[in-house]
Write a protein that holds these residues in place. Structure first.
Motif, PDB file in Angstrom:
ATOM      1  N   PHE A  12      -2.710  -6.066 -11.479  1.00  0.00           N
ATOM      2  CA  PHE A  12      -2.563  -4.928 -12.376  1.00  0.00           C
ATOM      3  C   PHE A  12      -1.983  -3.732 -11.628  1.00  0.00           C
ATOM      4  N   LEU A  13      -2.464  -3.493 -10.416  1.00  0.00           N
ATOM      5  CA  LEU A  13      -1.966  -2.377  -9.619  1.00  0.00           C
ATOM      6  C   LEU A  13      -0.510  -2.571  -9.215  1.00  0.00           C
ATOM      7  N   MET A  14      -0.093  -3.830  -9.020  1.00  0.00           N
ATOM      8  CA  MET A  14       1.272  -4.105  -8.577  1.00  0.00           C
ATOM      9  C   MET A  14       2.271  -4.068  -9.731  1.00  0.00           C
ATOM     10  N   GLY A  15       1.786  -4.131 -10.955  1.00  0.00           N
ATOM     11  CA  GLY A  15       2.646  -3.995 -12.120  1.00  0.00           C
ATOM     12  C   GLY A  15       3.780  -4.987 -12.175  1.00  0.00           C
ATOM     13  N   SER A  16       5.001  -4.506 -12.293  1.00  0.00           N
ATOM     14  CA  SER A  16       6.159  -5.368 -12.526  1.00  0.00           C
ATOM     15  C   SER A  16       6.622  -6.135 -11.299  1.00  0.00           C
ATOM     16  N   ALA A  17       5.953  -5.980 -10.158  1.00  0.00           N
ATOM     17  CA  ALA A  17       6.324  -6.758  -8.972  1.00  0.00           C
ATOM     18  C   ALA A  17       5.915  -8.217  -9.134  1.00  0.00           C
ATOM     19  N   ILE A  18       5.043  -8.512 -10.083  1.00  0.00           N
ATOM     20  CA  ILE A  18       4.531  -9.859 -10.302  1.00  0.00           C
ATOM     21  C   ILE A  18       5.150 -10.421 -11.582  1.00  0.00           C
ATOM     22  N   SER A  19       5.558 -11.692 -11.535  1.00  0.00           N
ATOM     23  CA  SER A  19       6.204 -12.305 -12.685  1.00  0.00           C
ATOM     24  C   SER A  19       5.226 -12.496 -13.848  1.00  0.00           C
ATOM     25  N   ALA A  20       5.789 -12.636 -15.017  1.00  0.00           N
ATOM     26  CA  ALA A  20       4.983 -12.858 -16.216  1.00  0.00           C
ATOM     27  C   ALA A  20       4.183 -14.153 -16.112  1.00  0.00           C
ATOM     28  N   TYR A 152      -1.721  -8.245  -0.275  1.00  0.00           N
ATOM     29  CA  TYR A 152      -2.260  -6.931  -0.614  1.00  0.00           C
ATOM     30  C   TYR A 152      -3.707  -6.968  -1.096  1.00  0.00           C
ATOM     31  N   SER A 153      -4.303  -8.158  -1.176  1.00  0.00           N
ATOM     32  CA  SER A 153      -5.742  -8.243  -1.426  1.00  0.00           C
ATOM     33  C   SER A 153      -6.480  -8.725  -0.182  1.00  0.00           C
ATOM     34  N   SER A 154      -5.747  -8.974   0.916  1.00  0.00           N
ATOM     35  CA  SER A 154      -6.367  -9.398   2.176  1.00  0.00           C
ATOM     36  C   SER A 154      -6.868  -8.173   2.952  1.00  0.00           C
ATOM     37  N   GLU A 155      -7.690  -8.437   3.937  1.00  0.00           N
ATOM     38  CA  GLU A 155      -8.176  -7.342   4.782  1.00  0.00           C
ATOM     39  C   GLU A 155      -7.012  -6.655   5.493  1.00  0.00           C
ATOM     40  N   ILE A 156      -6.082  -7.440   6.012  1.00  0.00           N
ATOM     41  CA  ILE A 156      -4.915  -6.863   6.692  1.00  0.00           C
ATOM     42  C   ILE A 156      -4.106  -6.003   5.727  1.00  0.00           C
ATOM     43  N   GLY A 157      -3.848  -6.518   4.543  1.00  0.00           N
ATOM     44  CA  GLY A 157      -3.057  -5.776   3.560  1.00  0.00           C
ATOM     45  C   GLY A 157      -3.716  -4.483   3.125  1.00  0.00           C
ATOM     46  N   CYS A 158      -5.034  -4.526   2.978  1.00  0.00           N
ATOM     47  CA  CYS A 158      -5.754  -3.334   2.515  1.00  0.00           C
ATOM     48  C   CYS A 158      -6.036  -2.327   3.622  1.00  0.00           C
ATOM     49  N   GLN A 160      -4.460  -2.323   6.968  1.00  0.00           N
ATOM     50  CA  GLN A 160      -3.417  -2.018   7.937  1.00  0.00           C
ATOM     51  C   GLN A 160      -2.064  -1.730   7.289  1.00  0.00           C
ATOM     52  N   ALA A 161      -1.755  -2.379   6.187  1.00  0.00           N
ATOM     53  CA  ALA A 161      -0.476  -2.144   5.520  1.00  0.00           C
ATOM     54  C   ALA A 161      -0.549  -0.936   4.594  1.00  0.00           C
ATOM     55  N   ARG A 162      -1.752  -0.524   4.237  1.00  0.00           N
ATOM     56  CA  ARG A 162      -1.954   0.648   3.391  1.00  0.00           C
ATOM     57  C   ARG A 162      -2.836   1.635   4.133  1.00  0.00           C
ATOM     58  N   GLU A 163      -2.849   2.862   3.662  1.00  0.00           N
ATOM     59  CA  GLU A 163      -3.800   3.833   4.195  1.00  0.00           C
ATOM     60  C   GLU A 163      -5.186   3.361   3.769  1.00  0.00           C
ATOM     61  N   TYR A 164      -6.148   3.552   4.623  1.00  0.00           N
ATOM     62  CA  TYR A 164      -7.483   3.046   4.328  1.00  0.00           C
ATOM     63  C   TYR A 164      -8.532   4.023   4.834  1.00  0.00           C
ATOM     64  N   LEU A 165      -9.478   4.343   3.996  1.00  0.00           N
ATOM     65  CA  LEU A 165     -10.640   5.133   4.396  1.00  0.00           C
ATOM     66  C   LEU A 165     -11.836   4.201   4.384  1.00  0.00           C
ATOM     67  N   PRO A 166     -12.455   3.950   5.543  1.00  0.00           N
ATOM     68  CA  PRO A 166     -13.545   2.979   5.596  1.00  0.00           C
ATOM     69  C   PRO A 166     -14.811   3.416   4.881  1.00  0.00           C
ATOM     70  N   VAL A 167     -14.957   4.675   4.594  1.00  0.00           N
ATOM     71  CA  VAL A 167     -16.120   5.155   3.850  1.00  0.00           C
ATOM     72  C   VAL A 167     -15.618   5.902   2.629  1.00  0.00           C
ATOM     73  N   PRO A 179       6.785  11.572   2.259  1.00  0.00           N
ATOM     74  CA  PRO A 179       7.764  10.479   2.159  1.00  0.00           C
ATOM     75  C   PRO A 179       7.686   9.567   3.386  1.00  0.00           C
ATOM     76  N   GLY A 180       7.641   8.252   3.121  1.00  0.00           N
ATOM     77  CA  GLY A 180       7.528   7.266   4.197  1.00  0.00           C
ATOM     78  C   GLY A 180       6.093   6.889   4.517  1.00  0.00           C
ATOM     79  N   GLN A 181       5.128   7.613   3.951  1.00  0.00           N
ATOM     80  CA  GLN A 181       3.723   7.311   4.186  1.00  0.00           C
ATOM     81  C   GLN A 181       3.349   6.024   3.461  1.00  0.00           C
ATOM     82  N   LYS A 182       2.414   5.264   4.000  1.00  0.00           N
ATOM     83  CA  LYS A 182       1.934   4.046   3.351  1.00  0.00           C
ATOM     84  C   LYS A 182       1.219   4.424   2.045  1.00  0.00           C
ATOM     85  N   ALA A 183       1.242   3.503   1.077  1.00  0.00           N
ATOM     86  CA  ALA A 183       0.513   3.695  -0.179  1.00  0.00           C
ATOM     87  C   ALA A 183      -0.979   3.580   0.119  1.00  0.00           C
ATOM     88  N   TRP A 184      -1.799   4.261  -0.662  1.00  0.00           N
ATOM     89  CA  TRP A 184      -3.242   4.217  -0.462  1.00  0.00           C
ATOM     90  C   TRP A 184      -3.817   2.925  -1.025  1.00  0.00           C
TER      91      TRP A 184
END
Length: 187
Positions: A12-20, A152-158, A160-167, A179-184
């Motif tokens: 749902f978050l990825m929207g149109s990046a995923i096929s029907a 993007y649902s893996s630990e690495i994706g959430c 390291q590939a995105r900004e992450y706040l552990p708490v 601009p250029g910052q990783k998505a949250w």
């Protein structure tokens, strides 16, 4: 939260990046009958091929490991066996075999022996064929979608590939985005 619900959230978050096709499988309100689960099997070599395939789509960068490091080689077959109906499992398995045949035919070697550049050429050909044939589902589209969802649902994706706040932090609906910052990432 079960696996299907977690993937639906990411899709749902990825929207149109995923096929029907993938959206349809994930959003179906049914559970696969036991006779449809594990309709096809995948070898360790198949998992290695899928890991390399996924790593072409999401390679390792300076800021985060790629799809292979996130375990996509095992994730993709697991989702195919557990979530996709038998007919789509067969389409995927035969598409994987067809890709291996095409790599032998076009490059004179199996997929795992190909260079990164040769794999990219083969995958570009598969992508173009999937788009031109306008038929869904196809091996390439399913594998691409599951690569995106799995990564993007893996630990690495959430983490390291995105900004992450552990708490948990405070909600800020107007956070500054450079601009250029990783998505949250969200949890």
């Amino acid at each position: 939260m079960n696996r299907r619900e977690a993937l639906k959230s990411v899709a749902f978050l990825m929207g149109s990046a995923i096929s029907a096709t993938t959206m349809g499988v994930l959003f179906e309100s049914f559970t696969l009958p036991e006779k449809e689960k594990n309709h096809v099997s995948f070898s360790a070599t198949d998992e290695e091929i899928l890991a390399e395939f996924a790593d072409i789509i999401i390679p390792t960068t300076a800021s985060s490991p790629g799809a292979k490091a996130a375990g996509l080689g095992a994730f993709i077959p697991m989702i195919i066996r557990d979530c996709y109906p038998a007919k789509m499992q067969e389409i995927f398995a035969s598409g994987l075999k067809a890709m291996q045949y095409q790599s032998s035919k076009d490059f004179g070697k199996d997929f795992l022996s190909m260079s990164v550049e040769e794999r990219q050429k083969l995958m570009t050909s598969l992508r173009d064929e999937a788009i031109a044939s306008n038929r869904a589902p196809s091996f390439f589209l399913i594998a691409r979608d599951l690569t995106l969802l799995g990564y993007y649902s893996s630990e690495i994706g959430c983490t390291q590939a995105r900004e992450y706040l552990p708490v948990p932090g405070r909600y800020d609906g107007n956070a500054t985005y450079v601009p250029g910052q990783k998505a949250w990432a969200t949890n």
